[in-house]
Design a protein around this motif. Structure first.
Motif, short mmCIF file in Angstrom:
data_model
loop_
_atom_site.label_atom_id
_atom_site.label_comp_id
_atom_site.label_asym_id
_atom_site.label_seq_id
_atom_site.Cartn_x
_atom_site.Cartn_y
_atom_site.Cartn_z
N GLN A 204 42.86 45.84 45.97
CA GLN A 204 41.65 45.78 46.78
C GLN A 204 40.47 45.38 45.90
N PRO A 205 39.37 44.92 46.49
CA PRO A 205 38.20 44.56 45.68
C PRO A 205 37.63 45.79 44.97
N LYS A 669 47.36 50.01 45.01
CA LYS A 669 47.92 51.04 45.87
C LYS A 669 49.39 51.32 45.56
N ASN A 670 50.07 50.30 45.06
CA ASN A 670 51.49 50.47 44.72
C ASN A 670 51.68 50.08 43.25
N ARG A 671 51.17 50.91 42.38
CA ARG A 671 51.16 50.60 40.95
C ARG A 671 52.57 50.43 40.40
N GLU A 672 53.50 51.26 40.83
CA GLU A 672 54.88 51.19 40.34
C GLU A 672 55.52 49.85 40.69
N LEU A 680 54.65 42.25 32.46
CA LEU A 680 53.77 41.68 31.43
C LEU A 680 52.33 41.54 31.91
N GLY A 681 52.08 41.88 33.15
CA GLY A 681 50.72 41.81 33.67
C GLY A 681 50.17 40.41 33.77
N GLU A 682 51.01 39.44 34.15
CA GLU A 682 50.58 38.06 34.20
C GLU A 682 50.20 37.57 35.59
N SER A 683 50.33 38.43 36.59
CA SER A 683 50.13 37.99 37.97
C SER A 683 48.68 38.03 38.42
N TYR A 684 47.85 38.79 37.72
CA TYR A 684 46.45 39.02 38.11
C TYR A 684 46.36 39.75 39.45
N ALA A 685 47.38 40.56 39.73
CA ALA A 685 47.32 41.38 40.94
C ALA A 685 46.22 42.42 40.83
N VAL A 686 45.96 42.88 39.61
CA VAL A 686 44.87 43.81 39.35
C VAL A 686 44.03 43.23 38.21
N PHE A 687 42.81 43.72 38.11
CA PHE A 687 41.95 43.33 36.99
C PHE A 687 42.30 44.22 35.80
N LYS A 688 42.42 43.62 34.63
CA LYS A 688 42.81 44.37 33.43
C LYS A 688 41.57 44.98 32.78
N HIS A 689 41.54 46.30 32.69
CA HIS A 689 40.40 46.94 32.04
C HIS A 689 40.45 46.68 30.54
N ARG A 690 39.33 46.83 29.88
CA ARG A 690 39.27 46.59 28.44
C ARG A 690 38.33 47.59 27.78
#
Length: 925
Positions: A204-205, A669-672, A680-690
């Motif tokens: 979600q945004p 909502k469905n982190r698992e 590998l987190g390459e989909s950009y489904a979520v924003f990566k915190h830093r």
């Protein structure tokens, strides 16, 4: 080379080879292209160039002499039989009595040895001169490709996986994926198309409070103020419309250039000292730093930014900004002293500038190609040295450029400190010099010799045995002290050049006869084109500065369209062989829209800073061994749009930040499921915190405490650092560098970290532990480690303690109640008010700490005024010591310490320290 042109244009390499297969034999090609150049370079000087002086009666300049042999051997070459040809025994150094060539640094390489072996086995053909010339011409035009096994150009015959050459393909303007083509932002169309392939939905945004904090840190490196947050939250317009105004405000903020200039300075390895053993200060480096910051604030077109840094002095020599821009070419570590070998230090610069140009602009590290053809990427050694030849006529100069109205010195307090230091060491030197003079004069009188110095007496013809002893009248300890005085005076006078209008720059001309030392101002000759000798450029065998091989002319990557080493006719066949204009022509090639690497490189770089990962995994390396793009079509789309929009980096920000991809939440909502489908987190489904960078962390603590200075540009600020580190001994040329002394006032010390003085040999421990990169190497992206020293530094360190005390003082001065003070602290640090539980716990902790502090007493902070230094005199080996006076602590305005505030303030500072150590403060979500 022909094969790369064939690869990129679709022409079959086999067809190219077939066209010439019957015209020249492999042995003839090998002789013309490999064997003859090797014999000429390594052998002819002793065996044939001078008919009157032919060593061992062996003439190698023609086939008859080679077959006839010399005075010791007649089987030097046996055509068709390399095993029993004596030349092989000599060039392999199998026989200690006949090692040819006889000098180690001139020895044949393995490839050269194999070339002669295969040529002999091919019958040792020796074609006529016109036939040799024809072979070379056709090879230079790309018509001939060597094919003779191990002896051919290994690179020319190597096959590369097509997917590894993705960066060399023409930039396409890809069609926005079908069902997503009407998305608000094309970026989302490319990302969402791949999300469907992952079979996961987007997060979600992010809420508005999170989003404005994210964008503000991204674009200016600081948190938003509470009023900005509230205005954005209360804006009744649609999310994107309201957010676009936030983006525009941040892009117009002068602090934008400070944040994004810092990213570029990471790449270029900016520092205020030269590194290596002496680590001399670079008085004028700050002017290049400020040029970079101005360029980002002005949204200077990136193609122009490239040309200015590579060749501003050739492009517009009367423009002061262009001279400042070429500081880029001086950013690497470099040192030349009286003990250096000029050719080695010169080659260090050439290797350094070749590699940094490759990494910064082309996303290709080039250093490994200095010794051999690149094993994984289509970069032969010849390409490396052709690019290096572009800079072969580039030399250092500290050029006089008047200070501009937009430049500010800022810290002129330092002048008094440095003048006091000069006076102190000059008196130390002069007192002992006078003692030595008095003793020498008396000795001359006693020995019937004219009174004078040793140099004066030598000029008068006085023999050595009648000269006064060296260092007469001084003890071994005093000999060391007088040298300390001399060197400290000279070093400090050099460092004071920072107050004068010089630019750390370059000029075009021949190699000077005598190179200048790095611890002094580097002057440009009055007539640059007439002072020195123009040197030809060569492939260096094994990267050895003394191992000259084939001569090369200035050029570019042969695997790219537009190279002057391909079979194609092209406009970039014009990088001049003459000294002038090489860099400008090369810079224009870099900045051409036809150059497929450069637009991809910068588009990927900008993306990586926004998303904590590049579309291609390594922003400095698009080679086969680095990460391939996860979304190649998106990268090409960004590169295309970037060029169409006039190479505007700010337009690229607008495009990226306005996308739904950027505005997504860090939670799903469905982190698992996301972890399962996209580990590998390459989909950009979520924003990566830093986590905040080291500079952002320091600047934000100063921002929260109210101490952050808004002064832009100027001489480097000197923040306080751990005193043990500040005063540690740093030896320089038989003496000591001056101790690190912070700027006198908080206003000068507490400027943004991009302005902090960066000394290669004296790192700020707080910044270093939070992953500030070393300026010795180009940093493509900041990594965030999690290690125990970070806990000690942030919770127990002086930096965070001082900021906590200052924050507590500020909160108490500006808030009437404890509740209001806690709420203000949360708003500044987190961008929100505390909830009820947080407020209660915070007030309770404050009270408990106050009760504890009531019975505690803290000693006042004592600042050092001098340091005892011990050393060994370099000539006599005798130990000696001297005192270094710390003039910087005279009239020093110290930060408030625990001893300066009451229990209530100390207790609130404890609460502030907890906030500074919280994840919500340290991370951007």
């Amino acid at each position: 080379m022909a094969w790369t042109a064939a690869l990129l244009t679709g022409i079959g390499l086999e067809n190219l080879q077939a066209e010439v297969a019957e015209e020249f034999s492999d042995g003839e090609k090998l002789f013309a292209l490999k064997v003859m150049p090797t014999l000429a370079d390594k052998c002819f000087s002793c065996h044939g160039d001078d008919p009157e002086k032919i060593e061992a009666d062996l003439d190698l300049t023609h086939l008859e002499g080679l077959l006839r042999g010399g005075e010791s051997f007649d089987d030097v070459v046996i055509p068709g039989d390399s095993e029993f040809s004596f030349i092989m025994e000599a060039i392999r150094w199998d026989n200690p009595d006949y090692e040819m060539p006889p000098k180690e640094n001139n020895r044949l390489t393995e490839k050269q040895t194999w070339a002669i072996r295969d040529w002999i086995d091919a019958g040792a053909p020796w074609p006529e001169e016109d036939r040799v010339a024809l072979i070379r011409d056709q090879y230079a035009e790309g018509v001939i490709v060597q094919t003779s096994g191990a002896l051919s150009d290994e690179w020319a015959n190597r096959r590369y996986k097509e997917e590894d050459l993705w960066a060399y393909q023409p930039i396409r303007n890809p069609v926005v994926p079908g069902t997503h083509a009407k998305s608000t932002n094309p970026i989302d169309a490319f990302i969402d198309y791949r999300l469907e392939q992952y079979d996961i939905t987007a997060a979600q945004p992010a809420d508005r409070r999170t989003l404005i904090r994210r964008a503000t840190f991204d674009l200016i490196g600081l948190p938003p103020v509470p009023a900005e947050i509230e205005a954005f939250i209360k804006d009744n317009r649609p999310d994107l419309e309201a957010f676009k105004d936030v983006i525009e405000r941040l892009l117009a903020d002068p602090r934008y250039g400070e944040q994004w200039g810092r990213h570029w300075l990471d790449v270029t390895r900016y520092a205020d000292s030269s590194g290596f053993s002496n680590d001399y200060e670079r008085p004028s480096a700050w002017r290049y730093r400020d040029y970079v910051i101005r360029s980002f604030n002005q949204d200077k077109p990136y193609d122009q930014f490239i040309i200015e840094q590579i060749a501003g002095d050739e492009w517009d020599p009367e423009n002061p900004e262009m001279i400042l821009a070429t500081g880029f070419l001086r950013m690497g570590s470099w040192e030349h002293t009286g003990m250096s070998v000029a050719r080695i230090t010169r080659q260090q610069f050439l290797d350094d500038v070749t590699d940094i140009v490759g990494q910064a602009f082309l996303s290709h590290p080039l250093q490994c190609a200095s010794c051999h053809d690149h094993k994984f990427d289509p970069i032969p050694t010849k390409d490396y040295y052709r690019i290096q030849a572009v800079f072969n006529t580039t030399h250092f100069a500290d050029r006089e450029v008047p200070f501009q109205e937009y430049e500010h010195l800022v810290d002129t307090d330092e002048v008094k400190v440095m003048e006091n230091r000069i006076q102190y060491f000059a008196e130390m030197r002069d007192t002992l010099n006078q003692k030595q003079k008095t003793a020498r004069e008396q000795w001359c009188i006693d020995n019937g010799v004219p009174v004078g110095t040793r140099r004066e007496l030598v000029k008068q013809g006085i023999p050595e045995e009648k000269l006064p002893p060296r260092n007469l009248g001084l003890t071994d300890e005093e000999i060391g002290i007088v040298k300390v005085g001399q060197k400290n005076v000279a070093r400090t006078e050099f460092e004071m050049k920072k107050f004068e209008p010089y630019a750390m720059s370059v000029y075009t001309g021949p190699t000077p006869e005598k190179p200048q030392s790095s611890g002094s101002m580097l002057t440009m000759p009055e007539n640059p084109s007439e002072s020195g000798t123009y040197e030809s450029s060569h492939i260096l065998i094994g990267g050895d500065p003394f191992g000259r091989g084939e001569e090369v002319t200035p050029g570019v990557f042969s695997a790219l369209p537009g190279s002057n080493d391909t079979i194609e006719a092209n406009p970039w066949n014009t990088i001049p062989k003459s000294p002038e204009g090489r860099r400008l022509a090369f810079a224009k090639w870099l900045a051409s829209s036809d150059n497929v690497l450069v637009p991809r490189s910068i588009a990927n770089r900008i993306w990586s800073y926004h998303f904590s990962r590049g579309i291609a995994g390594n922003p400095n390396n698009f080679g086969a061994m680095a990460g391939k793009p996860t979304h190649p079509e998106l990268l090409d789309f960004l590169a295309t749009r970037f060029i169409e929009n006039g190479w505007s980096i700010k337009d690229l920000h607008r495009l990226i930040l306005s996308s739904e991809t950027y505005r997504r939440s860090t939670e799903h909502k469905n982190r698992e499921l996301v972890i399962e489908k996209d580990p590998l987190g390459e989909s950009y489904a979520v924003f990566k915190h830093r986590r905040l960078s080291a500079e952002e962390l320091r600047d934000t603590m100063l921002f929260v405490s109210g101490e952050l200075s808004s002064t832009i540009g100027g001489l480097p600020a000197r923040p306080e650092i751990n005193m043990d580190v500040a005063l540690q001994p740093r030896q320089v040329m038989g003496s000591y560098a001056a101790s690190y002394e912070p700027s006198r006032t908080p206003e000068l010390r507490n400027r943004r970290s991009v302005y902090a003085k960066k000394i290669r040999g004296l790192r700020n421990p707080f910044m270093e532990v939070f992953n500030q990169p070393s300026p010795d190497e180009s940093c493509e992206f900041r990594h965030a480690s999690t290690v125990t020293p970070q806990v000690f530094s942030l919770f127990n360190g002086e930096d965070s303690l001082n900021r906590s005390i200052a924050t507590a003082i500020n909160l108490l001065e500006n808030n009437k109640t404890r509740k209001k003070a806690v709420e203000t602290l949360f708003q500044r640090a987190y961008g929100r008010k505390p909830d009820k539980e947080e407020l209660v716990l915070s007030l309770e902790h404050w009270k408990k700490m106050e009760d504890r502090h009531e019975g505690l007493a803290f000693p006042p902070r004592k600042l050092p005024r001098e340091v005892e230094r011990s050393a060994v005199e370099e000539m006599t080996g005798a130990p000696f010591s001297f005192k270094e006076v710390l003039f910087g602590f005279e009239d020093y305005v110290a930060d408030p310490s625990l001893a300066d505030v009451d229990a209530k303030t100390r207790a609130l500072s404890d609460l502030c320290l907890v906030v500074f150590n919280s994840n919500e403060f340290l991370y951007v979500y």
